[in-house]
Structure formats: C-alpha cells, structure tokens
Design a protein around this motif. Structure first.
Motif, short mmCIF file in Angstrom:
data_model
loop_
_atom_site.label_atom_id
_atom_site.label_comp_id
_atom_site.label_asym_id
_atom_site.label_seq_id
_atom_site.Cartn_x
_atom_site.Cartn_y
_atom_site.Cartn_z
N ALA A 195 0.87 -1.28 -0.23
CA ALA A 195 -0.11 0.15 -0.15
C ALA A 195 0.82 1.32 -0.12
N TRP A 196 0.37 2.33 -0.18
CA TRP A 196 1.25 3.65 -0.58
C TRP A 196 1.81 4.32 1.64
N ASN A 197 2.42 4.63 0.87
CA ASN A 197 2.94 5.78 2.14
C ASN A 197 4.68 4.37 2.28
N THR A 198 4.28 3.78 2.75
CA THR A 198 5.01 2.60 2.84
C THR A 198 6.62 2.57 2.94
N LEU A 199 7.45 1.83 4.00
CA LEU A 199 8.56 2.05 4.07
C LEU A 199 9.64 0.74 4.26
N ILE A 200 10.43 0.66 3.27
CA ILE A 200 11.33 -0.88 3.53
C ILE A 200 12.25 -0.84 3.31
N MET A 201 13.09 -1.02 4.26
CA MET A 201 14.88 -0.47 3.99
C MET A 201 14.92 -1.65 5.41
N ASP A 202 16.69 -1.92 4.34
CA ASP A 202 17.15 -2.97 5.34
C ASP A 202 18.50 -2.24 5.63
N THR A 203 18.48 -0.86 6.06
CA THR A 203 19.90 -0.60 6.35
C THR A 203 19.23 0.27 7.44
N ASP A 204 20.33 0.67 8.63
CA ASP A 204 19.79 2.12 8.98
C ASP A 204 20.88 2.60 9.23
N TRP A 205 22.34 2.41 7.63
CA TRP A 205 23.52 3.47 7.74
C TRP A 205 24.25 3.22 8.87
N HIS A 206 23.70 3.06 10.07
CA HIS A 206 24.67 2.80 10.90
C HIS A 206 24.85 1.97 11.87
N GLN A 207 25.94 1.45 11.96
CA GLN A 207 26.36 0.86 12.78
C GLN A 207 26.50 1.10 14.23
N THR A 208 26.41 0.25 15.13
CA THR A 208 26.13 0.20 16.96
C THR A 208 26.98 -0.85 17.14
N ILE A 209 27.71 -0.65 18.38
CA ILE A 209 28.73 -1.63 19.41
C ILE A 209 28.12 -1.71 20.08
N ARG A 212 1.74 3.12 5.42
CA ARG A 212 2.26 3.43 7.10
C ARG A 212 2.97 2.55 7.64
N ALA A 213 2.77 0.70 6.63
CA ALA A 213 3.96 -0.25 7.23
C ALA A 213 5.08 0.17 7.92
N ILE A 214 6.05 -0.17 8.70
CA ILE A 214 7.20 -0.19 7.69
C ILE A 214 7.99 -1.61 8.31
N VAL A 215 8.60 -2.09 6.92
CA VAL A 215 9.45 -3.04 7.54
C VAL A 215 10.93 -2.37 7.43
N LEU A 216 11.59 -3.15 8.11
CA LEU A 216 13.16 -2.38 8.60
C LEU A 216 14.12 -3.84 8.31
N LYS A 217 15.47 -4.06 8.18
CA LYS A 217 16.52 -5.02 8.38
C LYS A 217 15.57 -6.10 8.83
#
Length: 167
Positions: free
Chosen positions: A78-92, A117-122
């Motif tokens: 659907a519309w306004n969704t975010l699918i992103m396999d990275t958060d661009w910043h490593q954490t320690i 408006r669902a969000i699918v992350l790494k």
C-alpha cells in the motif's frame, strides 16, 4: 515488465509526488512489477532487490536496499510504506565491543499484503500469505503463514487469514 509511476490514486498529486529511481545495484523481475506514483527506489552498489511476478505498489512506497530485499509473487504494498534493509549506522556493544551490522536482508513471502504506513526494517521475515496491518513496524522474523501481523512491537493478531485476490 516494469511499470513506474502508474495509476491514479486520488489523494496523490502527480505534480508533487515524484518518483525517484536510484539503481546502482541489481533489480530482478520475475514478471510484471507495478510501482505507483511517488515511489522511491534506492538500490546501492552490490545490493539486490528481487520482485516476484505480479508485484503491485499503490503509491509512495520508499524502498531502500543496501543488502538484499526479496518479494515473492503476488505481493501488494500500500501507499506511504517504508521498506529498508539498513539503518546506515553500525552500533557497538560497549560491554564487549562487538560491532553489530547496519544491514540485514529482508524477505517478504508470496501473496503478502503490506498495509499503508507500515514499516519493514532490516532482518524482517514475512511468511507467505501474511497481512501486515496499517502502521505496523516489522523488525523480526515471523514463521506463521496466513497471519495478520499488527502493531509496534509487531505481533500476530489473527491466524488463518489472507488477502482475497481477484483472478
């Protein structure tokens, strides 16, 4: 095979909802793929996005891939969704100095429906036949097929349910 900016979704203004394609990696198509108006697709070097046949996004999906995003066949997003396999910043971990990866593959099974408006992350794994409720945030692996997954944190709200598809 690859339709970009298609359709007329009444609440989106074609003048301001621009489609952006930034493809430096690989986009694989198993069949027809429809990306609605206002879509943003970013595929980094050495990254792969795979669209199974009959993939449809209504409008304004943002898909950012720096590793791997896989969609099975007959997926609807659907519309306004975010699918992103990275958060661009490593954490320690400051206790053991273990560095955690900033990207992990995403897998979306066949016949899934990802709500507005669902969000699918790494690291997310969505099994076949699932419905992702509006506004849900998926950050983990689910194993149960034909389930309705909702909320933040995401949980299975209903089992033995799937989207009815037209022939």
């Amino acid at each position: 095979m690859f339709y970009v900016g298609f359709g007329q979704v009444g609440i989106f203004d074609k003048t301001y909802e621009r489609t952006v394609l930034q493809i430096n990696g690989v986009v694989e198509l198993d069949g027809k793929v429809y990306l609605g108006q206002g879509c943003r697709l970013s595929v980094a070097n050495n990254a792969v996005v795979h669209f199974g046949k009959s993939f449809v996004n209504t409008a304004a999906m943002t898909l950012v891939c720096s590793n791997s995003v896989f969609f099975g066949e007959d997926c609807t997003v659907a519309w306004n969704t975010l699918i992103m396999d990275t958060d661009w910043h490593q954490t320690i971990d400051v206790v053991n100095n273990k560095v955690k990866p900033c990207s992990k593959p995403i897998h979306v099974g066949c016949r899934t429906w990802i709500g507005t408006r669902a969000i699918v992350l790494k690291g997310a794994h969505i099994p076949d036949g699932c419905i992702i409720g509006a506004g849900a945030i998926i950050t983990q692996k689910f194993d149960k097929e034909n389930a309705c997954i909702v909320g933040n944190p995401a949980r299975i709200a209903k089992e033995n349910i799937t989207m009815q598809r037209k022939n």
